[in-house]
Design a protein around this motif. Sequence first.
Motif, PDB file in Angstrom:
ATOM      1  N   UNK A 114      -1.599   6.285  -9.409  1.00 19.11           N
ATOM      2  CA  UNK A 114      -0.485   5.832  -8.578  1.00 19.11           C
ATOM      3  C   UNK A 114      -0.935   4.582  -7.813  1.00 19.11           C
ATOM      4  N   UNK A 115      -0.210   3.501  -8.025  1.00 19.09           N
ATOM      5  CA  UNK A 115      -0.538   2.283  -7.303  1.00 19.09           C
ATOM      6  C   UNK A 115      -0.261   2.468  -5.801  1.00 19.09           C
ATOM      7  N   UNK A 116      -1.121   1.927  -4.994  1.00 15.26           N
ATOM      8  CA  UNK A 116      -0.961   2.004  -3.541  1.00 15.26           C
ATOM      9  C   UNK A 116       0.043   0.927  -3.119  1.00 15.26           C
ATOM     10  N   UNK A 117       1.253   1.344  -2.816  1.00 17.18           N
ATOM     11  CA  UNK A 117       2.341   0.441  -2.456  1.00 17.18           C
ATOM     12  C   UNK A 117       2.492   0.381  -0.937  1.00 17.18           C
ATOM     13  N   UNK A 118       3.195  -0.614  -0.424  1.00 20.05           N
ATOM     14  CA  UNK A 118       3.482  -0.656   1.014  1.00 20.05           C
ATOM     15  C   UNK A 118       4.200   0.606   1.498  1.00 20.05           C
ATOM     16  N   UNK A 119       5.100   1.136   0.662  1.00 20.75           N
ATOM     17  CA  UNK A 119       5.805   2.363   1.036  1.00 20.75           C
ATOM     18  C   UNK A 119       4.872   3.550   1.182  1.00 20.75           C
ATOM     19  N   UNK A 120       3.891   3.633   0.288  1.00 18.31           N
ATOM     20  CA  UNK A 120       2.916   4.723   0.354  1.00 18.31           C
ATOM     21  C   UNK A 120       2.046   4.585   1.603  1.00 18.31           C
ATOM     22  N   UNK A 121       1.639   3.368   1.905  1.00 18.34           N
ATOM     23  CA  UNK A 121       0.838   3.139   3.114  1.00 18.34           C
ATOM     24  C   UNK A 121       1.627   3.501   4.368  1.00 18.34           C
ATOM     25  N   UNK A 122       2.915   3.194   4.372  1.00 16.76           N
ATOM     26  CA  UNK A 122       3.743   3.506   5.539  1.00 16.76           C
ATOM     27  C   UNK A 122       3.904   5.006   5.709  1.00 16.76           C
ATOM     28  N   UNK A 123       4.134   5.718   4.593  1.00 13.55           N
ATOM     29  CA  UNK A 123       4.335   7.158   4.671  1.00 13.55           C
ATOM     30  C   UNK A 123       3.106   7.894   5.195  1.00 13.55           C
ATOM     31  N   UNK A 124       1.926   7.469   4.751  1.00 15.03           N
ATOM     32  CA  UNK A 124       0.684   8.138   5.132  1.00 15.03           C
ATOM     33  C   UNK A 124      -0.071   7.415   6.226  1.00 15.03           C
TER      34      UNK A 124
END
Length: 260
Positions: free
Chosen positions: A248-258
Amino acid sequence: MLTFVIPVKSKSVSNDWVGVCQLLETTLKSICNQTDSNYEILVVCHEIPEINYDHEKLHFIHPDFPPPLEKSNDQKGNLLRKRIDKGDKVKVGVAYAVEKFNTDYVMLVDSDDFISNRISEFVNNSGNDLPGWFVGKGYLNLNWKYVLLVTKQFNYLCGSSVIVKPNLIQHFFDKGKIDLYLDHRLTKLAPDIELKKVPFSAAIYNMRNGENIWMSTQNVKTFGQRGNWLSLQGLKRMYGRLKNYQFRFITPGLRKEFNF
């Protein structure tokens, strides 16, 4: 209401106390990113961690038992004592959450992982009639720059995977399994008590940091490097390990969620 319970190892048994504190700070920032503010955080520790972070939801409590005593030339025994210490701190945190907050659920979180900001909202909107949930799907962080690994067996790998009614925490402890002590893999606690699966990827297991009790840096190296990968046998091993995972690519959305 949901209470996050975080047991932290003692300074006396840490490889790098500054590192432990830094990891805990990132975990706390991740948890405090919740979209639903109806939660509390309990950090159970012998020493107050040296962090530059504070939050109104954050509480530190001390156990009334001493840190585990490490003995030279007893690596297996030292590991067992650390696991028992961690489990006993969980018990202290859960009891405190019931007494002080009258919490509906507790979530066990390791002091170096990242938690989805949707957890509190999910639990608080699910009603109070379920025994709890387990994190089946989650991410593994191997400190790769752009990707995480996705696993559907997260609760088998990481302790940040149990969300349960406080009175059910006793089911996760088995003195007959002293080598594990706190068994976060359980999903069926009794014939009539079964945990549901959280319906989204809810946590990131921060693996390669040198402070995991179970997944040491050496074990992570074994996970990712064993023998000669260029040989046929090595390639078969790699396929056998990775076929159960996705990238899973680390996206801005993923960084924001976690919040990591």
